[in-house]
Write a protein that holds these residues in place. Sequence first.
Motif, PDB file in Angstrom:
ATOM      1  N   ALA A  51       0.797  -1.228   0.000  1.00  0.00           N
ATOM      2  CA  ALA A  51       0.000   0.000   0.000  1.00  0.00           C
ATOM      3  C   ALA A  51       0.831   1.280   0.000  1.00  0.00           C
ATOM      4  O   ALA A  51       0.390   2.308  -0.511  1.00  0.00           O
ATOM      5  N   ASP A  52       2.040   1.232   0.572  1.00  0.00           N
ATOM      6  CA  ASP A  52       2.838   2.446   0.725  1.00  0.00           C
ATOM      7  C   ASP A  52       3.881   2.552  -0.390  1.00  0.00           C
ATOM      8  O   ASP A  52       4.794   1.723  -0.488  1.00  0.00           O
ATOM      9  N   SER A  53       3.768   3.580  -1.197  1.00  0.00           N
ATOM     10  CA  SER A  53       4.669   3.755  -2.346  1.00  0.00           C
ATOM     11  C   SER A  53       6.113   4.008  -1.919  1.00  0.00           C
ATOM     12  O   SER A  53       7.047   3.763  -2.684  1.00  0.00           O
ATOM     13  N   HIS A  54       6.314   4.498  -0.683  1.00  0.00           N
ATOM     14  CA  HIS A  54       7.670   4.744  -0.197  1.00  0.00           C
ATOM     15  C   HIS A  54       8.454   3.441  -0.010  1.00  0.00           C
ATOM     16  O   HIS A  54       9.682   3.462   0.067  1.00  0.00           O
ATOM     17  N   PHE A  61      10.686  -5.146  -1.721  1.00  0.00           N
ATOM     18  CA  PHE A  61      10.178  -6.143  -2.660  1.00  0.00           C
ATOM     19  C   PHE A  61      10.600  -7.537  -2.197  1.00  0.00           C
ATOM     20  O   PHE A  61       9.788  -8.469  -2.140  1.00  0.00           O
ATOM     21  N   PHE A  62      11.876  -7.678  -1.838  1.00  0.00           N
ATOM     22  CA  PHE A  62      12.366  -8.962  -1.335  1.00  0.00           C
ATOM     23  C   PHE A  62      11.731  -9.296   0.018  1.00  0.00           C
ATOM     24  O   PHE A  62      11.401 -10.458   0.292  1.00  0.00           O
ATOM     25  N   LEU A  63      11.562  -8.281   0.846  1.00  0.00           N
ATOM     26  CA  LEU A  63      10.960  -8.503   2.163  1.00  0.00           C
ATOM     27  C   LEU A  63       9.525  -9.003   2.042  1.00  0.00           C
ATOM     28  O   LEU A  63       9.087  -9.852   2.823  1.00  0.00           O
ATOM     29  N   SER A  64       8.789  -8.482   1.059  1.00  0.00           N
ATOM     30  CA  SER A  64       7.406  -8.948   0.862  1.00  0.00           C
ATOM     31  C   SER A  64       7.379 -10.429   0.485  1.00  0.00           C
ATOM     32  O   SER A  64       6.504 -11.177   0.925  1.00  0.00           O
ATOM     33  N   HIS A  65       8.356 -10.854  -0.310  1.00  0.00           N
ATOM     34  CA  HIS A  65       8.427 -12.269  -0.666  1.00  0.00           C
ATOM     35  C   HIS A  65       8.865 -13.117   0.528  1.00  0.00           C
ATOM     36  O   HIS A  65       8.417 -14.265   0.669  1.00  0.00           O
ATOM     37  N   LYS A 293      12.708   2.036  10.868  1.00  0.00           N
ATOM     38  CA  LYS A 293      11.928   3.278  10.960  1.00  0.00           C
ATOM     39  C   LYS A 293      11.007   3.453   9.759  1.00  0.00           C
ATOM     40  O   LYS A 293       9.885   3.949   9.895  1.00  0.00           O
ATOM     41  N   GLU A 294      11.479   3.057   8.575  1.00  0.00           N
ATOM     42  CA  GLU A 294      10.656   3.229   7.368  1.00  0.00           C
ATOM     43  C   GLU A 294       9.380   2.405   7.450  1.00  0.00           C
ATOM     44  O   GLU A 294       8.305   2.866   7.060  1.00  0.00           O
ATOM     45  N   VAL A 295       9.490   1.169   7.938  1.00  0.00           N
ATOM     46  CA  VAL A 295       8.310   0.305   8.058  1.00  0.00           C
ATOM     47  C   VAL A 295       7.353   0.855   9.104  1.00  0.00           C
ATOM     48  O   VAL A 295       6.130   0.882   8.896  1.00  0.00           O
ATOM     49  N   LYS A 296       7.899   1.318  10.243  1.00  0.00           N
ATOM     50  CA  LYS A 296       7.042   1.880  11.291  1.00  0.00           C
ATOM     51  C   LYS A 296       6.320   3.135  10.791  1.00  0.00           C
ATOM     52  O   LYS A 296       5.127   3.324  11.066  1.00  0.00           O
ATOM     53  N   THR A 297       7.030   3.986  10.051  1.00  0.00           N
ATOM     54  CA  THR A 297       6.404   5.189   9.491  1.00  0.00           C
ATOM     55  C   THR A 297       5.327   4.825   8.477  1.00  0.00           C
ATOM     56  O   THR A 297       4.232   5.401   8.471  1.00  0.00           O
ATOM     57  N   ALA A 298       5.620   3.857   7.621  1.00  0.00           N
ATOM     58  CA  ALA A 298       4.646   3.406   6.620  1.00  0.00           C
ATOM     59  C   ALA A 298       3.426   2.782   7.279  1.00  0.00           C
ATOM     60  O   ALA A 298       2.292   2.980   6.822  1.00  0.00           O
ATOM     61  N   LEU A 299       3.650   2.051   8.366  1.00  0.00           N
ATOM     62  CA  LEU A 299       2.534   1.438   9.096  1.00  0.00           C
ATOM     63  C   LEU A 299       1.615   2.503   9.676  1.00  0.00           C
ATOM     64  O   LEU A 299       0.383   2.391   9.598  1.00  0.00           O
ATOM     65  N   ARG A 300       2.227   3.567  10.233  1.00  0.00           N
ATOM     66  CA  ARG A 300       1.412   4.673  10.765  1.00  0.00           C
ATOM     67  C   ARG A 300       0.633   5.363   9.656  1.00  0.00           C
ATOM     68  O   ARG A 300      -0.545   5.712   9.831  1.00  0.00           O
ATOM     69  N   ARG A 301       1.266   5.578   8.505  1.00  0.00           N
ATOM     70  CA  ARG A 301       0.566   6.219   7.376  1.00  0.00           C
ATOM     71  C   ARG A 301      -0.602   5.353   6.910  1.00  0.00           C
ATOM     72  O   ARG A 301      -1.688   5.859   6.636  1.00  0.00           O
ATOM     73  N   THR A 302      -0.353   4.051   6.805  1.00  0.00           N
ATOM     74  CA  THR A 302      -1.408   3.141   6.344  1.00  0.00           C
ATOM     75  C   THR A 302      -2.562   3.101   7.340  1.00  0.00           C
ATOM     76  O   THR A 302      -3.735   3.133   6.942  1.00  0.00           O
ATOM     77  N   LEU A 303      -2.242   3.052   8.641  1.00  0.00           N
ATOM     78  CA  LEU A 303      -3.289   3.041   9.660  1.00  0.00           C
ATOM     79  C   LEU A 303      -4.060   4.351   9.642  1.00  0.00           C
ATOM     80  O   LEU A 303      -5.291   4.366   9.826  1.00  0.00           O
ATOM     81  N   GLY A 304      -3.333   5.466   9.421  1.00  0.00           N
ATOM     82  CA  GLY A 304      -4.002   6.764   9.329  1.00  0.00           C
ATOM     83  C   GLY A 304      -5.002   6.814   8.188  1.00  0.00           C
ATOM     84  O   GLY A 304      -6.108   7.336   8.339  1.00  0.00           O
ATOM     85  N   LYS A 305      -4.619   6.264   7.027  1.00  0.00           N
ATOM     86  CA  LYS A 305      -5.530   6.231   5.885  1.00  0.00           C
ATOM     87  C   LYS A 305      -6.746   5.370   6.170  1.00  0.00           C
ATOM     88  O   LYS A 305      -7.883   5.704   5.811  1.00  0.00           O
ATOM     89  N   CYS A 306      -6.510   4.246   6.853  1.00  0.00           N
ATOM     90  CA  CYS A 306      -7.621   3.332   7.154  1.00  0.00           C
ATOM     91  C   CYS A 306      -8.612   3.977   8.119  1.00  0.00           C
ATOM     92  O   CYS A 306      -9.825   3.811   7.979  1.00  0.00           O
TER      93      CYS A 306
END
Length: 309
Positions: A51-54, A61-65, A293-306
Amino acid sequence: MALRNHSTITEFILLGLSADPKVQILLFVLFMGIYLLTMMGNLILLLVIRADSHLHTPMYFFLSHLSFLDLCFSSVTVPKLLENLLSKEKIISKEGCLTQAFFVFDIGGTEVFLLSVMAYDRYAAICYPLLYSQVMSSQLCVRLVWASWGLGFLDAVFNIPLAMNLNFCENHIISHYTCELPSLFPLSCSDISTNVTVLTGSTLLHGFGTFFLILFSYTRIVSTILSISSTTGRSKAFSTCSSHLTAVSFFYVSAFLRYLMPTSGSPLELIFSIQYGVVTPLANPLIYSLKNKEVKTALRRTLGKCLKW
């Protein structure tokens, strides 16, 4: 008589982790909780990266796999463990046992290759930052993931069909909670020398091949980090590798000790299998979210959108 015994062994009994019914209930609650947390943690990580373009970079990409592999790995072994903890018979068919062993080999092998690919990605990012986007192109990333899946599958194809030709006699009790080749070989009344040779050879080739790639990558990474004059720069560079090093340590040591040590029914065999088959899939999303930090920031952004929706 021997032929009759060969033809009648069509299922195995998995002894599991304990024969005490009270302990089995406690273990069921524990592993059910671990399994649900594993599913939730890896699914959340997958969704956040998607969900997060950042986070649309080679590393994530590798982490998602890796998260997808952890979902699969846990689902291959834990549901059967949970079923047996509530069952009196604890039976698995020969075909079901070999199928489980195949997917343990396939998914575990793919994860080992993917971890080495992720080490190379960190090497390219830290040692060649200006050329990183060119070196780790999207086409190369896709090819490396497909290569990881292909090599893991090839490893399973080398080993499991050989095991399908084995005959099993009177002993059909597996002192384990899951079907793995090292636990099956002692039960066979066939000549297993070829199977053991292929298993040992593929494990050593697989393990040391990927280990040397990881070792080479981190030798160059450490050399580059030490050459950085800024303390902040060193800390930032190392922080991008610490999560991957933790994940490698969790998986590699236990997996290769399990497949290279002689099978004896020792509790260590259960501990190693639980380490890489149950604990690591749970730990990986925590390692990559709590230490990143990038994942935690992205998680907050995604939760904010939700929450806005």
